[in-house]
Design a protein around this motif. Structure first.
Motif, PDB file in Angstrom:
ATOM      1  N   LEU B 318      12.290 -16.598 -60.864  1.00 13.32           N
ATOM      2  CA  LEU B 318      13.740 -16.432 -61.022  1.00 13.32           C
ATOM      3  C   LEU B 318      14.138 -14.967 -61.037  1.00 13.32           C
ATOM      4  O   LEU B 318      15.299 -14.633 -60.855  1.00 13.32           O
ATOM      5  N   GLY B 319      13.166 -14.095 -61.236  1.00 12.54           N
ATOM      6  CA  GLY B 319      13.456 -12.674 -61.169  1.00 12.54           C
ATOM      7  C   GLY B 319      13.447 -12.136 -59.745  1.00 12.54           C
ATOM      8  O   GLY B 319      13.861 -11.006 -59.504  1.00 12.54           O
ATOM      9  N   GLU B 320      12.974 -12.955 -58.793  1.00 12.77           N
ATOM     10  CA  GLU B 320      12.931 -12.540 -57.389  1.00 12.77           C
ATOM     11  C   GLU B 320      14.328 -12.561 -56.780  1.00 12.77           C
ATOM     12  O   GLU B 320      15.072 -13.523 -56.987  1.00 12.77           O
ATOM     13  N   PRO B 321      14.665 -11.552 -55.975  1.00 14.38           N
ATOM     14  CA  PRO B 321      15.949 -11.612 -55.280  1.00 14.38           C
ATOM     15  C   PRO B 321      15.903 -12.668 -54.172  1.00 14.38           C
ATOM     16  O   PRO B 321      14.864 -12.866 -53.530  1.00 14.38           O
ATOM     17  N   ALA B 322      17.032 -13.342 -53.970  1.00 10.78           N
ATOM     18  CA  ALA B 322      17.216 -14.246 -52.824  1.00 10.78           C
ATOM     19  C   ALA B 322      16.133 -15.316 -52.731  1.00 10.78           C
ATOM     20  O   ALA B 322      15.707 -15.698 -51.641  1.00 10.78           O
ATOM     21  N   LEU B 323      15.659 -15.779 -53.891  1.00  2.12           N
ATOM     22  CA  LEU B 323      14.687 -16.872 -53.920  1.00  2.12           C
ATOM     23  C   LEU B 323      15.329 -18.093 -54.563  1.00  2.12           C
ATOM     24  O   LEU B 323      15.908 -18.002 -55.649  1.00  2.12           O
TER      25      LEU B 323
END
Lengths: 375, 375
Positions: B318-323
């Motif tokens: 959930l900390g990943e961008p655009a995932l």
């Protein structure tokens, strides 16, 4: 696997549960039997969320790790029981105790330096019927039932005990902002929204986002929201409602400790909607992207009479461009009951005047077909 | 109120049900007890969807109006029973009969003038082990179990009876397109997608959208898809899988009569995802906007061993961008079982080479943390 319980299984839990499934949580809903969100949870605890018994039942659920709320009117002793059993409750009983009581909430906001209407606690006998004031029940009010402007006439009989008396405000705009915070202290802000007056319903009924206000006012709203959420040590999503007075003063009206009507547009106008954001905050997960992707115009579908209700005119609604609707799955309609909502959108490359004109015109065209059948 | 039943309560029904709730439908799921989508429906019918008994049970559900499928391997007699009771079944038993049997499907596509590999029906005795051919079980194959390229070695024992023999194709790209059609004949097309080879897994595992192909090829795919969906008198969403040969020929591999792996990216990269679109088509409602809003890169989360499974590393994902990820809520992991999927996105203002490089690099970085815990 983490398992989260929702105290209250109304439309807010209903809209949050699909995210919980998608993100890989097990779910429990706690409420009376006909509450709509029971349909989407893994386990159900049936009972009255204002009584302590249902919290004892909830403690028997195996593997429960987290608890959150769909409504603020829940038993504080119940929440304390869950906390003392080691469950992570968001917002906490300590935070909710302050928010549940509008008088305590006003005092706390004042301590935090947040501007609000002048207020005092008073008994019925201490209130002058000629005062330019609004009288509120400190606890238990919901959807306007606990708010009485004295200019409307004598106080109704259910106003008794210690009451909150606030000076009457001359309101230019009603504004709101959503903010989320997780336990790690990460914050996410949504753009300010404004409420529009609906002439047909004669009430502040429609939301427009983003609010048509100056940048410095938006920044001030965000700053107050941050002070409040940190000052209350609040985890989850919080709605902060404001009055902009005709003299240009920004006052906090009240806060709502959960997803809120003023954030329903985020389902379609933001990458992370308020429901997923609330879950992320409650689980202490990283918060998601919250910037506004379009103009949004949201209004509730309200019950007009009593009876079993069902949605009609799917055909016409789904044929509308840029229309998103959410039905709440409630079996019974009652006058004024929230049965669903509709969000209309427009691209942000329009100027706000044009966008709003188009949205108002589209809603006008739709009003005749936005019907709910009552049996 | 309309009530719709899903035959099969796997991940496709699971991803469709929140839309059904939101749009105001009552829902029934039909499958064995542990099927994940039972958690999100109003009513459940427990049983084997390949046996007729469960369809008799389904007929007892009060108020049922519509029926659709989560999987194509269902009892045709069961569907005919529902149809003769006046229920609207989409796709219909007549259409499904052709699609279920890969040999009938090939013949029908040929009649419709759709190019495909050269094929014939043959018994085991009529197949030369040295042929450059792929042998398929006409019915009952799933996830590769019913497909055997002769170059891999002698046919496994479960290949018997009348088999489908197709010439071996020299494949440059695997492509797919999703198309939806309602009873009124309205069509909605999604943009073509391509499958990418995953070197780690050594299989065609990752989807990239939009496919890197010339416009005239995309138009050709859409034209074939339209011919097929109309020729089969199909209602609902249909996935059409293509081979682009090394000689540049466009051949139809097969069709899937339901939401499909090749459309999972639409959950985040289109206004109307394939699941909502399928519902709209099945209900004969107007179809929704289907154009692609971003580059998308989608891959499945596959089980690696057997056991109770749960998702780990929410924090990191959930900390990943655009995932965006979707967990399917299955209790048991098995090697190769689809347990969820992940979609990464990039804005369309990038060129496709840059977007794809970024996406591959992001996935490479994630591979170490995309773990599922097995107990």
């Amino acid at each position: 696997m983490n398992k989260i319980a929702f105290i209250g299984a109304g439309q807010l839990a209903l809209m949050t549960l699909p995210h919980a499934h998608r993100l890989g949580l097990l779910t429990v809903t706690v409420d009376t039997k006909t509450a709509p969100a029971h349909q989407l949870s893994h386990e159900q605890v049936i009972g009255d969320i204002q009584s302590i018994e249902v919290f004892h039942e909830l403690l028997k659920i195996e593997g429960l790790t987290h608890v959150t709320l769909d409504i603020e009117h829940v038993s504080l002793d119940g929440l304390r029981l869950l906390e003392s059993a080691g469950l992570k409750v968001s917002p906490s009983s300590r935070t909710l105790e302050v928010i549940q009581d509008k008088l305590k909430q006003r005092h706390r906001l004042q301590e935090l330096g947040i501007p609000g209407p002048a207020f005092r606690a008073a008994s019925v006998q201490e209130i002058d019927p000629e005062e330019a004031a609004v009288v509120k029940l400190p606890t238990g009010g919901y959807d306007g039932r606990g708010v009485w402007p004295l200019k409307k006439g004598p106080l109704p009989a259910h106003f008794c005990g210690s009451l909150l008396v606030e000076e009457e405000i001359s309101i230019d705009k009603e504004l709101a902002i959503l903010i989320a915070r997780n336990e790690a202290g990460q914050l996410a802000f949504y753009d300010p929204v404004e409420m529009l007056f609906d002439e047909r319903l004669n009430l502040m009924a429609t939301l427009f986002a983003p609010a048509r206000i100056e940048d410095d006012l938006a920044l001030q709203m965000k700053s107050y929201a941050q002070t409040i959420i940190e000052g209350l040590d609040y985890t989850g999503i919080l709605a902060v409602e404001f009055f902009l007075t005709t003299e240009g003063a920004l006052l906090v009206n009240e806060v709502a400790p959960r997803p809120h009507n003023s954030g329903h547009h985020t389902q379609v106008a933001a990458d992370t909607d308020q429901f997923e954001q609330h879950l992320r905050a409650v689980m202490n997960w990283p918060l998601g992207e919250s910037s506004l992707k379009s103009y949004a115009y949201t209004f509730n579908l309200l019950g007009e009479s009593t009876g079993r209700c069902e949605l009609a005119n799917h055909q016409q609604w789904l044929g509308e461009p840029a229309l998103f609707y959410q039905w709440y799955g409630k079996q019974e309609s009652r006058p004024g009951r929230k049965l669903g909502h509709v969000t209309l959108t427009r691209p942000l490359n329009l100027d706000s005047k044009t966008a709003l004109e188009q949205l108002i015109s589209q809603k006008g065209r739709l009003d005749s077909c936005l019907k709910i059948q009552i049996q």
